[in-house]
Write a protein that holds these residues in place. Structure first.
Motif, PDB file in Angstrom:
ATOM      1  N   UNK A  20       1.821  11.951   9.613  1.00 37.46           N
ATOM      2  CA  UNK A  20       1.720  11.738  11.072  1.00 37.46           C
ATOM      3  C   UNK A  20       0.319  11.369  11.550  1.00 37.46           C
ATOM      4  N   UNK A  21      -0.724  11.826  10.839  1.00 39.20           N
ATOM      5  CA  UNK A  21      -2.092  11.489  11.252  1.00 39.20           C
ATOM      6  C   UNK A  21      -2.516  10.081  10.835  1.00 39.20           C
ATOM      7  N   UNK A  22      -1.624   9.376  10.131  1.00 41.00           N
ATOM      8  CA  UNK A  22      -1.904   8.001   9.724  1.00 41.00           C
ATOM      9  C   UNK A  22      -2.425   7.864   8.315  1.00 41.00           C
ATOM     10  N   UNK A  23      -2.734   8.967   7.651  1.00 40.83           N
ATOM     11  CA  UNK A  23      -3.221   8.902   6.269  1.00 40.83           C
ATOM     12  C   UNK A  23      -2.090   8.443   5.351  1.00 40.83           C
ATOM     13  N   UNK A  24      -2.389   7.452   4.530  1.00 42.99           N
ATOM     14  CA  UNK A  24      -1.363   6.876   3.664  1.00 42.99           C
ATOM     15  C   UNK A  24      -1.057   7.777   2.475  1.00 42.99           C
ATOM     16  N   UNK A 354       8.098  -3.898  15.874  1.00 38.30           N
ATOM     17  CA  UNK A 354       7.032  -4.179  14.908  1.00 38.30           C
ATOM     18  C   UNK A 354       6.884  -3.086  13.870  1.00 38.30           C
ATOM     19  N   UNK A 355       7.378  -1.917  14.199  1.00 35.97           N
ATOM     20  CA  UNK A 355       7.229  -0.752  13.346  1.00 35.97           C
ATOM     21  C   UNK A 355       7.538   0.493  14.151  1.00 35.97           C
ATOM     22  N   UNK A 356       6.948   1.619  13.752  1.00 36.50           N
ATOM     23  CA  UNK A 356       7.236   2.903  14.391  1.00 36.50           C
ATOM     24  C   UNK A 356       6.032   3.404  15.180  1.00 36.50           C
ATOM     25  N   UNK A 363       0.562   4.040  16.834  1.00 38.86           N
ATOM     26  CA  UNK A 363       1.286   2.999  16.124  1.00 38.86           C
ATOM     27  C   UNK A 363       1.073   3.107  14.626  1.00 38.86           C
ATOM     28  N   UNK A 364       2.181   3.040  13.901  1.00 36.43           N
ATOM     29  CA  UNK A 364       2.128   3.117  12.445  1.00 36.43           C
ATOM     30  C   UNK A 364       2.366   1.726  11.846  1.00 36.43           C
TER      31      UNK A 364
END
Length: 367
Positions: A20-24, A354-356, A363-364
């Motif tokens: 959720x924090x954007x870390x892959x 475009x995504x989630x 934006x992810x």
């Protein structure tokens, strides 16, 4: 509300997964990546589909032409035109040999081969033989029973395959709240789980039971009956919707409003159209624009949007001048109207074309 632990992440035309924090967790490398269901997510690369787990491992190899998300621990898969199921370990427990399969429901899945339907269990065993005729709309086991079609007539079976009533019906629907909607000689009524006629087949049309009442049509008008067959609301409306959140939409002379469980009009019939109550609010249309009312009929969000969806997880998508965003229950724009597409939130994320994004608008995806 449940929040997705991992979220599909797009970088240009490749997909991976992030926290959720954007870390892959999984760097974008797939052509397609869907949200997790039951701990596994469907991914696609070069036209082949498989599944990854929450550790980022490809636990089910990308070898299928088509695949669907997990349901009751099983996923539908297809290879070379043959369909079956895999379990969470990737075992093809229902062999890929069928013409068509449907998702599992209450431990059984509908399977078709050579124009005949039956049902298989989690081991792939044909619990109910392939002897029923095919039908195209969604009918599965509900409340322990499923409608089945043979020689043009419908009956019901239990999970052992025992028919609980003769095959005499023109049409038959899923059980809901202990009763199933059936059509006989062009008229609709209801049977109970013993196969007995609980409400006589005398209506021109009917809906399933919702919150203890079912809508029925007689002499061209709609009303409601109880599970005992009593008319809770005499047929007098041009249209009636199912109960949801204690209210049902009704229509008379092209104007819509709501009745409550007392059977009385709780919100006056004055709207051009209306939705169902979700999380305490329902959209309504006034002069072609959508807003929201609460269960007292109070206008919470003024009609100013070109379109709007139901509230889900505290937010509803809205459209103005062709762009979509989200508003909260107080009418404040929570996520700016800047997307060409948007659907409702589920597990803390929403698809915006475009995504989630998450409920804060994070934006992810990146182009």
């Amino acid at each position: 509300m449940p929040i997705a632990e991992l979220i599909p992440y797009r970088r240009k035309n490749k997909w991976g997964y992030c926290y959720p924090n954007g870390k892959l967790l999984i760097a974008p490398r797939y052509d397609k990546a869907l949200p997790f269901r039951e701990g596994l997510a469907l991914v696609e690369l070069k036209g082949r589909k498989g599944f990854v787990d929450t550790a980022g491992r490809e636990v089910i190899a990308l070898k299928y032409d088509r695949a669907h998300g997990f349901c009751e621990g099983m996923a539908r898969v297809e290879r070379d035109g043959r369909k079956g199921f895999v379990n969470r370990q990737g075992d093809e427990v229902v062999q890929l040999k069928y013409d068509r399969v449907d998702d599992f429901s209450q431990g059984l899945a509908r399977i078709e081969l050579g124009g005949k339907w039956g049902f298989a269990d989690f081991t792939g065993r044909k619990v109910i033989p392939l002897k029923y005729d095919p039908y195209n709309y969604g009918v599965w086991f509900r409340e322990g029973f499923a409608p089945v079609l043979r020689d043009g007539r419908w009956s019901y079976i239990d999970k052992t395959g025992r028919e609980i009533c003769p095959a005499i019906f023109d049409d038959a629907k899923n059980f809901s709240q202990g009763l199933a909607r059936v059509e006989y000689n062009g008229r609709w009524g209801f049977i109970d789980s013993d196969g007995r006629e609980a409400i006589k087949c005398r209506y021109e049309d009917a809906g399933d039971f919702r919150e203890g009442w079912a809508r029925v049509k007689a002499n061209g008008k709609w009303g409601f009956v109880t599970a005992a067959g009593a008319e809770a609301v005499a047929p007098k409306y041009h249209f009636a919707g199912d109960f949801c959140g204690g209210f049902a939409k009704v229509e008379s002379n092209w104007e819509k409003g709501f009745v409550d469980r007392s059977g009385k009009v709780a919100i006056p019939l004055k709207y051009e159209d209306a939705g169902t109550f979700n999380q305490g609010l329902a959209w309504v249309i006034v002069k072609g624009l959508r807003g929201f009312i609460d269960k007292t009929g109070r206008e919470v969000i003024a009609p100013r949007y070109d379109d709007a969806g139901n509230f889900s997880e505290g937010l509803a998508w809205v459209i103005h001048k062709g762009k979509r965003g989200f508003v909260n229950a107080k009418g404040k724009v929570a996520i700016p109207l800047k997307y060409d597409l948007a659907v409702g939130f589920a597990n803390g994320i929403a698809w915006v074309g475009k995504g989630y994004i998450n409920a804060e608008g994070k934006e992810y995806f990146e182009d």
